[in-house]
Design a protein around this motif. Structure first.
Motif, PDB file in Angstrom:
ATOM      1  N   LEU A  20       0.594  -1.132   0.051  1.00 62.03           N
ATOM      2  CA  LEU A  20      -0.158  -0.204  -0.237  1.00 62.03           C
ATOM      3  C   LEU A  20       0.795   1.454   0.139  1.00 62.03           C
ATOM      4  O   LEU A  20       0.695   2.114  -0.972  1.00 62.03           O
ATOM      5  N   VAL A  21       1.956   1.346   1.049  1.00 64.25           N
ATOM      6  CA  VAL A  21       2.546   2.634   0.908  1.00 64.25           C
ATOM      7  C   VAL A  21       3.401   2.634  -0.147  1.00 64.25           C
ATOM      8  O   VAL A  21       3.706   3.864  -0.742  1.00 64.25           O
ATOM      9  N   GLY A  22       4.120   1.581  -0.505  1.00 62.92           N
ATOM     10  CA  GLY A  22       5.078   1.749  -1.694  1.00 62.92           C
ATOM     11  C   GLY A  22       4.470   2.180  -2.940  1.00 62.92           C
ATOM     12  O   GLY A  22       4.971   2.838  -3.853  1.00 62.92           O
ATOM     13  N   SER A 136       4.257  -4.748  -9.056  1.00 63.06           N
ATOM     14  CA  SER A 136       5.717  -4.617  -8.957  1.00 63.06           C
ATOM     15  C   SER A 136       6.463  -4.512  -7.686  1.00 63.06           C
ATOM     16  O   SER A 136       7.486  -5.111  -7.204  1.00 63.06           O
ATOM     17  N   VAL A 137       5.728  -3.652  -6.978  1.00 63.70           N
ATOM     18  CA  VAL A 137       6.165  -3.475  -5.467  1.00 63.70           C
ATOM     19  C   VAL A 137       5.811  -4.581  -4.764  1.00 63.70           C
ATOM     20  O   VAL A 137       6.627  -4.664  -3.942  1.00 63.70           O
ATOM     21  N   ALA A 138       4.799  -5.376  -5.001  1.00 67.66           N
ATOM     22  CA  ALA A 138       4.425  -6.659  -4.311  1.00 67.66           C
ATOM     23  C   ALA A 138       5.439  -7.525  -4.488  1.00 67.66           C
ATOM     24  O   ALA A 138       5.821  -8.280  -3.610  1.00 67.66           O
ATOM     25  N   MET A 139       6.299  -7.595  -5.810  1.00 69.88           N
ATOM     26  CA  MET A 139       7.214  -8.620  -6.154  1.00 69.88           C
ATOM     27  C   MET A 139       8.630  -8.160  -5.142  1.00 69.88           C
ATOM     28  O   MET A 139       9.112  -9.352  -4.727  1.00 69.88           O
ATOM     29  N   ILE A 140       8.744  -7.286  -4.580  1.00 70.00           N
ATOM     30  CA  ILE A 140       9.704  -6.763  -3.679  1.00 70.00           C
ATOM     31  C   ILE A 140       9.560  -7.664  -2.440  1.00 70.00           C
ATOM     32  O   ILE A 140      10.257  -8.171  -1.694  1.00 70.00           O
ATOM     33  N   GLY A 141       8.037  -7.568  -1.786  1.00 80.48           N
ATOM     34  CA  GLY A 141       7.809  -8.256  -0.717  1.00 80.48           C
ATOM     35  C   GLY A 141       7.979  -9.766  -0.777  1.00 80.48           C
ATOM     36  O   GLY A 141       8.297 -10.450   0.106  1.00 80.48           O
ATOM     37  N   LEU A 171      -0.444 -11.233  -3.412  1.00 80.22           N
ATOM     38  CA  LEU A 171      -2.116 -11.220  -3.564  1.00 80.22           C
ATOM     39  C   LEU A 171      -2.455  -9.746  -3.146  1.00 80.22           C
ATOM     40  O   LEU A 171      -3.226  -9.250  -4.011  1.00 80.22           O
ATOM     41  N   TYR A 172      -1.669  -9.025  -2.150  1.00 81.83           N
ATOM     42  CA  TYR A 172      -2.113  -7.586  -1.975  1.00 81.83           C
ATOM     43  C   TYR A 172      -1.941  -6.621  -3.239  1.00 81.83           C
ATOM     44  O   TYR A 172      -2.637  -5.864  -3.677  1.00 81.83           O
ATOM     45  N   GLY A 173      -0.761  -7.026  -3.835  1.00 87.28           N
ATOM     46  CA  GLY A 173      -0.389  -6.147  -5.056  1.00 87.28           C
ATOM     47  C   GLY A 173      -1.515  -6.256  -6.394  1.00 87.28           C
ATOM     48  O   GLY A 173      -2.023  -5.702  -6.649  1.00 87.28           O
TER      49      GLY A 173
END
Length: 231
Positions: A20-22, A136-141, A171-173
């Protein structure tokens, strides 16, 4: 109780905040302050806007204005009560009444159309950016979770939480992109296009009206016939 326990398995605060923040931070950096403000203010028209109805109201008011201007000129356009009409049409009529040069009016109303388009596009782009970067941000996590898992293979108890974080960030991304940002952007784009259609219709009609009245007529002279008399 079992249902609540099952649902709790789908929540990880760290993964949720990361996505979310990212995603929103990237969108903030890629947008202007005005676009960011419009993106969040757009929630009201997102739920309440009715461009089809506004277009019908504008058309009714426009017909009354045309009848008045054809009968008594554009200087009397503001004598028609159009307080029920959209604000854009009211401003245009006020400008029309004081118009002395059709080119000035065309430039003003064209500028209004362009400003409206830019305002809307800025808010729409903000949500498209969020939707684009969220996976893409989700892939970082996901990578962080996998790295944490592989670095603690000897600790069986840490494998589950690390794998859960890796999967939940993905999932969140996907949810943020597919279920939230993309639908918001698509809805705003649809509303903007529908509103733009009747704005353009109003602009073209008023430009035609002011041009017909103020533009000097073009006088076509018949060709001059010359005869050559040979001596």
């Amino acid at each position: 109780m079992y249902l609540l326990t099952s649902v709790s398995h789908f929540f990880d605060a760290a993964a949720f905040l990361l996505v979310l923040v990212g995603s929103f931070l990237i969108a903030l950096f890629r947008s202007t302050a005005a676009d960011i403000l419009r993106a969040f203010k757009a929630f009201q028209p997102l739920l309440t806007a009715k461009p089809e109805h506004d277009g019908e109201v504008a058309d009714r008011a426009l017909q009354a204005i045309l009848q008045q201007t054809k009968a008594k000129g554009i200087a009397t356009a503001d004598r028609i009560d159009i307080t029920f009409a959209p604000l854009f049409l009211q401003k245009a009529v006020g400008r029309l009444t004081d118009c002395r040069d059709p080119d000035d009016f065309r430039q003003w109303i064209t500028g209004q159309l362009e400003k409206r388009k830019n305002r809307h596009q800025g808010a729409i782009n903000f949500w498209y950016i969020v939707g684009d970067v969220a996976p893409s941000v989700a892939m970082i996590g996901t990578v962080v979770g996998l790295v944490n898992m592989f670095s603690h293979l000897s600790d069986v108890n840490s494998l589950g939480p690390s794998m859960a974080m890796a999967i939940l960030t993905t999932l969140y991304g996907l949810c943020l992109s597919t279920l939230i940002a993309a639908p918001i952007a698509g809805r705003l784009e649809y509303l903007s296009d529908m509103e733009g259609q009747w704005w353009k219709r109003v602009a073209d009609t008023l430009i035609s009206s002011v041009t017909d009245e103020l533009k000097p007529p073009v006088i076509k002279l018949p060709p001059i016939k010359t005869s050559i008399i040979e001596d």
